[in-house]
Design a protein around this motif. Structure first.
Motif, PDB file in Angstrom:
ATOM      1  N   ILE A 279       0.886  -0.972   0.039  1.00  0.00           N
ATOM      2  CA  ILE A 279       0.086   0.238   0.073  1.00  0.00           C
ATOM      3  C   ILE A 279       1.108   1.138   0.354  1.00  0.00           C
ATOM      4  CG2 ILE A 279      -1.555   1.639   1.304  1.00  0.00           C
ATOM      5  CD1 ILE A 279      -2.831  -1.316   2.682  1.00  0.00           C
ATOM      6  N   TYR A 280       0.628   2.186  -0.939  1.00  0.00           N
ATOM      7  CA  TYR A 280       1.310   3.585  -0.918  1.00  0.00           C
ATOM      8  C   TYR A 280       0.262   4.879  -0.592  1.00  0.00           C
ATOM      9  CZ  TYR A 280       4.340   2.089  -4.337  1.00  0.00           C
ATOM     10  OH  TYR A 280       4.999   0.486  -5.732  1.00  0.00           O
ATOM     11  N   PRO A 281       1.008   4.907   1.041  1.00  0.00           N
ATOM     12  CA  PRO A 281       0.365   6.074   1.844  1.00  0.00           C
ATOM     13  C   PRO A 281       0.033   7.064   1.630  1.00  0.00           C
ATOM     14  CG  PRO A 281       2.300   5.624   3.075  1.00  0.00           C
ATOM     15  CD  PRO A 281       2.296   3.933   1.448  1.00  0.00           C
ATOM     16  N   ASP A 406      13.403  23.861  -5.816  1.00  0.00           N
ATOM     17  CA  ASP A 406      14.065  23.101  -6.570  1.00  0.00           C
ATOM     18  C   ASP A 406      14.812  21.953  -6.572  1.00  0.00           C
ATOM     19  OD1 ASP A 406      15.540  24.637  -6.346  1.00  0.00           O
ATOM     20  OD2 ASP A 406      15.974  25.428  -8.373  1.00  0.00           O
ATOM     21  N   HIS A 407      14.827  22.152  -5.113  1.00  0.00           N
ATOM     22  CA  HIS A 407      15.526  20.962  -4.495  1.00  0.00           C
ATOM     23  C   HIS A 407      15.370  19.548  -3.546  1.00  0.00           C
ATOM     24  CE1 HIS A 407      18.908  23.648  -5.324  1.00  0.00           C
ATOM     25  NE2 HIS A 407      19.926  22.358  -4.752  1.00  0.00           N
ATOM     26  N   VAL A 408      13.437  19.725  -3.839  1.00  0.00           N
ATOM     27  CA  VAL A 408      13.166  19.030  -2.419  1.00  0.00           C
ATOM     28  C   VAL A 408      12.799  17.905  -3.216  1.00  0.00           C
ATOM     29  CG1 VAL A 408      11.083  20.413  -2.504  1.00  0.00           C
ATOM     30  CG2 VAL A 408      10.740  19.313  -4.206  1.00  0.00           C
ATOM     31  N   LEU A 409      13.518  17.184  -4.732  1.00  0.00           N
ATOM     32  CA  LEU A 409      13.292  16.135  -5.369  1.00  0.00           C
ATOM     33  C   LEU A 409      14.899  15.543  -4.507  1.00  0.00           C
ATOM     34  CD1 LEU A 409      12.221  15.894  -8.712  1.00  0.00           C
ATOM     35  CD2 LEU A 409      10.912  15.010  -6.021  1.00  0.00           C
ATOM     36  N   ASP A 410      16.094  15.540  -4.515  1.00  0.00           N
ATOM     37  CA  ASP A 410      17.259  15.486  -4.154  1.00  0.00           C
ATOM     38  C   ASP A 410      17.669  15.504  -2.884  1.00  0.00           C
ATOM     39  OD1 ASP A 410      19.492  15.047  -6.255  1.00  0.00           O
ATOM     40  OD2 ASP A 410      20.511  16.710  -4.695  1.00  0.00           O
ATOM     41  N   LEU A 411      16.310  15.763  -1.715  1.00  0.00           N
ATOM     42  CA  LEU A 411      16.331  15.768  -0.600  1.00  0.00           C
ATOM     43  C   LEU A 411      16.104  14.703   0.067  1.00  0.00           C
ATOM     44  CD1 LEU A 411      18.999  18.466  -0.899  1.00  0.00           C
ATOM     45  CD2 LEU A 411      17.751  19.271   1.424  1.00  0.00           C
ATOM     46  N   PHE A 412      14.603  15.343  -0.352  1.00  0.00           N
ATOM     47  CA  PHE A 412      13.239  14.577   1.053  1.00  0.00           C
ATOM     48  C   PHE A 412      13.305  13.093   0.418  1.00  0.00           C
ATOM     49  CE2 PHE A 412      12.805  18.355   1.539  1.00  0.00           C
ATOM     50  CZ  PHE A 412      11.998  18.884   2.931  1.00  0.00           C
ATOM     51  N   PRO A 413      13.408  12.152   0.953  1.00  0.00           N
ATOM     52  CA  PRO A 413      13.230  10.503   0.484  1.00  0.00           C
ATOM     53  C   PRO A 413      11.330  10.302  -0.092  1.00  0.00           C
ATOM     54  CG  PRO A 413      12.854  10.714   2.914  1.00  0.00           C
ATOM     55  CD  PRO A 413      13.612  11.630   2.996  1.00  0.00           C
ATOM     56  N   LEU A 414      11.441   9.061  -0.812  1.00  0.00           N
ATOM     57  CA  LEU A 414      10.038   9.226  -1.513  1.00  0.00           C
ATOM     58  C   LEU A 414       9.486   8.123  -0.519  1.00  0.00           C
ATOM     59  CD1 LEU A 414      11.202   8.784  -5.668  1.00  0.00           C
ATOM     60  CD2 LEU A 414      10.677  10.504  -4.324  1.00  0.00           C
ATOM     61  N   ILE A 415       8.774   8.830  -0.476  1.00  0.00           N
ATOM     62  CA  ILE A 415       7.481   7.348  -0.115  1.00  0.00           C
ATOM     63  C   ILE A 415       7.155   6.231  -0.210  1.00  0.00           C
ATOM     64  CG2 ILE A 415       4.948   6.850   0.392  1.00  0.00           C
ATOM     65  CD1 ILE A 415       4.601   9.772   0.980  1.00  0.00           C
ATOM     66  N   ARG A 416       7.854   5.000   0.430  1.00  0.00           N
ATOM     67  CA  ARG A 416       8.056   3.827   0.015  1.00  0.00           C
ATOM     68  C   ARG A 416       6.588   2.717   0.365  1.00  0.00           C
ATOM     69  NH1 ARG A 416      12.598   1.972  -2.494  1.00  0.00           N
ATOM     70  NH2 ARG A 416      13.948   3.810  -2.821  1.00  0.00           N
ATOM     71  N   ALA A 417       6.132   1.996  -0.496  1.00  0.00           N
ATOM     72  CA  ALA A 417       4.506   1.298  -0.912  1.00  0.00           C
ATOM     73  C   ALA A 417       5.154   0.161   1.272  1.00  0.00           C
ATOM     74  CB  ALA A 417       5.011   0.948  -1.781  1.00  0.00           C
ATOM     75  N   PRO A 468     -12.130   5.602   5.535  1.00  0.00           N
ATOM     76  CA  PRO A 468     -12.885   5.074   5.359  1.00  0.00           C
ATOM     77  C   PRO A 468     -13.510   3.604   4.115  1.00  0.00           C
ATOM     78  CG  PRO A 468     -12.984   7.505   4.226  1.00  0.00           C
ATOM     79  CD  PRO A 468     -11.496   7.064   4.637  1.00  0.00           C
ATOM     80  N   ALA A 469     -14.673   2.882   4.393  1.00  0.00           N
ATOM     81  CA  ALA A 469     -14.789   2.036   3.339  1.00  0.00           C
ATOM     82  C   ALA A 469     -15.478   2.938   2.210  1.00  0.00           C
ATOM     83  CB  ALA A 469     -16.157   0.702   3.544  1.00  0.00           C
ATOM     84  N   GLY A 470     -14.928   1.858   0.945  1.00  0.00           N
ATOM     85  CA  GLY A 470     -15.493   2.500   0.046  1.00  0.00           C
ATOM     86  C   GLY A 470     -14.225   2.585  -0.597  1.00  0.00           C
ATOM     87  N   SER A 471     -13.097   3.691   0.223  1.00  0.00           N
ATOM     88  CA  SER A 471     -12.041   4.540  -0.219  1.00  0.00           C
ATOM     89  C   SER A 471     -11.504   3.824  -1.310  1.00  0.00           C
ATOM     90  CB  SER A 471     -11.393   4.507   0.575  1.00  0.00           C
ATOM     91  OG  SER A 471     -11.786   5.551   1.128  1.00  0.00           O
ATOM     92  N   PRO A 472     -10.976   4.193  -2.757  1.00  0.00           N
ATOM     93  CA  PRO A 472     -10.476   3.367  -3.699  1.00  0.00           C
ATOM     94  C   PRO A 472      -8.501   3.528  -3.864  1.00  0.00           C
ATOM     95  CG  PRO A 472     -10.865   6.062  -4.291  1.00  0.00           C
ATOM     96  CD  PRO A 472     -11.407   4.933  -3.082  1.00  0.00           C
ATOM     97  N   LEU A 473      -8.044   2.812  -3.654  1.00  0.00           N
ATOM     98  CA  LEU A 473      -6.189   2.527  -3.332  1.00  0.00           C
ATOM     99  C   LEU A 473      -6.313   1.718  -4.588  1.00  0.00           C
ATOM    100  CD1 LEU A 473      -6.660   0.730  -0.021  1.00  0.00           C
ATOM    101  CD2 LEU A 473      -5.986   3.675  -0.425  1.00  0.00           C
ATOM    102  N   ALA A 474      -4.587   1.685  -4.561  1.00  0.00           N
ATOM    103  CA  ALA A 474      -4.033   1.581  -5.695  1.00  0.00           C
ATOM    104  C   ALA A 474      -2.842  -0.070  -5.087  1.00  0.00           C
ATOM    105  CB  ALA A 474      -3.293   2.017  -6.122  1.00  0.00           C
ATOM    106  N   ILE A 475      -3.090  -1.145  -4.927  1.00  0.00           N
ATOM    107  CA  ILE A 475      -2.939  -1.953  -4.181  1.00  0.00           C
ATOM    108  C   ILE A 475      -2.013  -2.719  -5.811  1.00  0.00           C
ATOM    109  CG2 ILE A 475      -2.864  -4.178  -3.689  1.00  0.00           C
ATOM    110  CD1 ILE A 475      -3.850  -1.706  -1.501  1.00  0.00           C
ATOM    111  N   GLY A 476       0.029  -3.087  -5.590  1.00  0.00           N
ATOM    112  CA  GLY A 476       0.308  -4.228  -5.531  1.00  0.00           C
ATOM    113  C   GLY A 476       0.931  -5.010  -4.740  1.00  0.00           C
ATOM    114  N   PHE A 477       1.302  -6.626  -5.221  1.00  0.00           N
ATOM    115  CA  PHE A 477       1.399  -7.523  -4.599  1.00  0.00           C
ATOM    116  C   PHE A 477       2.838  -8.109  -5.630  1.00  0.00           C
ATOM    117  CE2 PHE A 477      -3.003  -7.765  -6.053  1.00  0.00           C
ATOM    118  CZ  PHE A 477      -3.751  -7.912  -4.917  1.00  0.00           C
ATOM    119  N   LYS A 478       3.133  -9.102  -4.351  1.00  0.00           N
ATOM    120  CA  LYS A 478       5.111  -9.538  -4.170  1.00  0.00           C
ATOM    121  C   LYS A 478       4.211 -11.614  -3.727  1.00  0.00           C
ATOM    122  CE  LYS A 478       8.269  -9.134  -1.872  1.00  0.00           C
ATOM    123  NZ  LYS A 478       9.626  -8.684  -1.195  1.00  0.00           N
ATOM    124  N   HIS A 479       4.462 -11.730  -4.857  1.00  0.00           N
ATOM    125  CA  HIS A 479       4.298 -13.301  -4.747  1.00  0.00           C
ATOM    126  C   HIS A 479       5.179 -13.582  -4.033  1.00  0.00           C
ATOM    127  CE1 HIS A 479       0.852 -14.118  -7.770  1.00  0.00           C
ATOM    128  NE2 HIS A 479       1.177 -12.932  -8.304  1.00  0.00           N
TER     129      HIS A 479
END
Length: 679
Positions: A279-281, A406-417, A468-479
């Motif tokens: 899940i990507y928060p 313009d430096h935010v992508l160079d400094l801040f970490p990405l949100i990880r799944a 809340p229930a009904g919320s859409p999410l983008a879910i990935g899977f790892k087998h």
């Protein structure tokens, strides 16, 4: 801006190039790879840093030196973003060649010594590179999460030794000197606006007093937006329900999430126990606004960005986006801060090192240098990890520090799944159209107070808490990396000895449900040791276990009084070892006379390892029938204690004669399959 005119670009020195390749599941390996790349840049190496799957084997031979950084996942497996590279490296036809004879490499591994296959990925990689003719230019380092200061305990000395080795064995020409630490390197990623911002917007506004959910209003009216990002390999998902499994007054909030997923039929048909959903928060709007106000980004926060991922004019080798950043079209800085950048994580050393270039205050510069100086590891730990101080809180501590947008992508970490084990299997996976898959997740929300009494919530926990229930999410899977847990290959007839603590019951429940689908031949006997705090509070799926005829559950409630029947009565035997009374056949499992536990019994404790030793008589016969052993739950002492208890059980039940022989026996895959999933 402080430091902007001090930027020095590494000089181009012929024959002085380096590739830093990483395999990473949670971002720690990527963080270290980036840090090593910047160190090499200061030594005037031309450096490329990227994940292993971004390269072909032939790419390695274009560089003078190569450094591999890899974590380990599953049962000693390579991380997901090394799959293609590792497959190519293992091709059979390469074994007859020395195709990498020109490669000079070094490896740093990130592992956890609570796993039997500690740092297995780094070790496998090293062996294969040597087989193909490559040579090590520097020794392998093996970091251990279980160390007092985590990975840093091994990594920092290794880093300093590597730097010294490079300076000594790959000296710079007389015309060049290393770029000093107090001089800024050029950014890797440069963010640009599509249009000039509205200059009429205010440059300052009041900063809220609360960060990361510290104020009582973690309110539904201020939830993260529900729109989905275009993330590859994810599926459209609907949250069916989000229910609390523990009582309201229990110390831990554990959620049961039901999710309906639209995915291809072939993905459904290959689903097996041990699979995880990720899940990507997202960040909360109030935290995003806090950062915008702190940094003075009000005039640019809502302006559309140029996200074409082109090279920046006049800056060779730069891109506008990191390769793993997936943004919506016409995204703004506010969008990136909400969906993509982890602004409430604990600041890493590499993040802090770059901040001194963005403050004019000498006092603040000095404090930032102190935090990351060699020998000040305890100060760094006490400021960051010990109180779990967030990036937002740290930036508040340095009021003169202003990071250019313009430096935010160079400094801040990405949100990880965030990965969670799927806890249902078999027939329960079927969903009603238009969805093809219904999955269930059992998630313990991360909520606690730090040593400075600050309330804390994990990024994903806070996101899930009010979803809340009904919320859409983008879910990935790892087998799962191994097919041994897939009952379709006939493995379901083997006995199962499962040990699960807390939400570690999730993958075990999925495995049990998978096995129960097959009735001819029927599944093998299952013995489940389940550990939790209280029988009434967190004995998950109790009614389900009690209604299963082929399953015997031996629970351990660590905070409840121990039943008198479970206190062992020890009697000396002829050989001086304690023995237990004869036991009757229980739950269809043949029971033999066995020695009693060989540990100092503490009547105030009741953990799964105690139950394992107490029931060695039942474990012994199963061990002789080539069982599958699953250990799932919190990492740390538990998996080590459980493995030691299983070794004792082998000796107590006389499967082997000694504890040493038990270690050899359990390590042999022909005797048992040992599968561990801890976090």
């Amino acid at each position: 801006m402080a430091g902007a005119d001090q930027t020095i670009r590494p000089g181009a020195v012929p024959g002085r190039s380096m590739i830093v390749m990483y395999g990473s599941e949670t971002g720690n390996g990527e963080e270290i790879a980036g840090e090593l790349g910047k160190m090499a840049q200061r030594l005037h190496f031309q450096v490329v840093v990227d994940e292993m799957d971004s390269f072909k084997l032939s790419d390695l031979l274009r560089f003078s030196l190569a450094i591999f950084v890899t974590s380990v996942t599953g049962q000693g497996d390579m991380p997901k973003n090394t799959t293609k590279f590792w497959k190519n490296l293992r091709r059979e036809k390469l074994s007859r060649t020395k195709c990498l004879a020109k490669l000079k490499f070094a490896i740093f591994g990130l592992g956890d010594s609570s796993y039997p296959k500690f740092n297995w990925a780094a070790r496998k990689l090293r062996v294969r590179l040597l087989q193909l003719g490559a040579t090590e230019f520097f020794r392998t380092g093996e970091g251990d999460e279980r160390h007092d200061n985590g990975i840093d305990s091994i990594y920092l000395p290794w880093y300093q030794e590597l730097k010294t080795h490079l300076l000594t064995n790959y000296p710079l020409p007389d015309s060049l000197t290393p770029i000093p630490e107090d001089v800024q390197l050029p950014p890797t990623y440069v963010l640009r606006l599509l249009h000039q911002p509205n200059q009429s917007l205010p440059l300052e506004s009041s900063v809220p007093e609360t960060i990361n959910g510290d104020k009582p209003a973690d309110r539904n009216s201020d939830l993260p937006p529900s729109d989905l990002l275009p993330i590859p390999d994810t599926f459209e998902t609907k949250l069916v329900s989000n229910d609390r499994m523990t009582p309201p007054d229990h110390w831990q909030d554990v959620r049961r999430l039901l999710l309906d997923v639209k995915c291809p039929r072939d993905a459904f048909s290959t689903f097996a126990a041990g699979a995880t959903a990720y899940i990507y928060p997202k960040n909360y709007p109030e935290d995003v606004q806090t950062l915008i106000d702190l940094m003075g980004w009000q005039s640019v926060a809502d302006a559309p960005l140029d996200l074409d991922n082109k090279a920046s004019p006049g800056i060779p080798g730069t891109r506008s986006l990191p390769p793993k950043l997936h943004a919506k079209p016409n995204s703004t800085l506010r969008d990136l801060l909400t969906h993509n950048l982890d602004i409430t994580s604990v600041p890493k050393r590499s993040f802090i090192r770059q901040l001194e270039f963005f403050t004019p205050s000498e006092m603040e510069k000095e404090r930032l240098r102190e935090l990351t100086a060699s020998g000040n590891e305890q100060d760094f730990y006490d400021y960051t990890s010990r109180p779990r101080r967030t990036i937002l809180e740290m930036l508040r501590d340095f009021p003169n520090l202003k990071i250019p947008y313009d430096h935010v992508l160079d400094l801040f970490p990405l949100i990880r799944a965030r990965e969670f084990s799927i806890c249902n299997g078999g027939n329960s996976l079927a969903a009603s159209p238009p969805y093809t898959l219904r999955i269930e997740l059992l998630i313990a929300l991360v909520e606690y107070r730090t040593i400075i009494r600050k309330p804390r919530q994990g990024l994903c926990s806070r996101y899930i808490r009010h979803l809340p229930a009904g919320s859409p999410l983008a879910i990935g899977f790892k087998h799962p990396p191994s097919a041994v847990l897939d009952p379709r290959n006939g493995e379901h007839t083997r006995p199962l000895i499962a040990v699960g603590t807390g939400t570690g019951i999730a993958p075990i429940r999925a495995l049990i449900q998978d096995r129960q689908v097959f009735t001819s031949p029927p599944p093998g006997q299952t013995l489940l040791f389940f550990g939790c705090r209280n029988e009434k509070a967190d004995y998950f799926y109790r009614s389900e276990w009690e209604s299963s005829p082929s399953l015997q559950v031996l629970p351990a409630f660590s905070r409840d009084p121990l039943p008198a029947s479970e206190v062992p009565s020890l009697h000396p035997s002829e050989d001086g070892l304690p023995t237990a009374p004869k036991a009757e056949d229980e739950g269809g499992i043949p029971v033999t006379t066995a020695a009693a536990p060989t540990f100092d019994y503490d009547a105030g404790k009741n953990y799964v390892q105690h139950r394992i030793r107490n029931h060695a008589a039942q474990i012994g016969p199963l061990m002789q029938r080539r069982p599958i052993i699953c250990v799932c739950g919190n990492a740390g002492r538990m998996p080590i204690s459980v493995r030691n208890a299983l070794l004792d059980a082998l000796a107590i039940s006389r499967v082997v004669d000694t504890r040493e022989a038990a270690e050899v026996w359990l390590s042999d895959g022909n005797n048992a399959t040992y599968w561990q999933e801890t976090w």
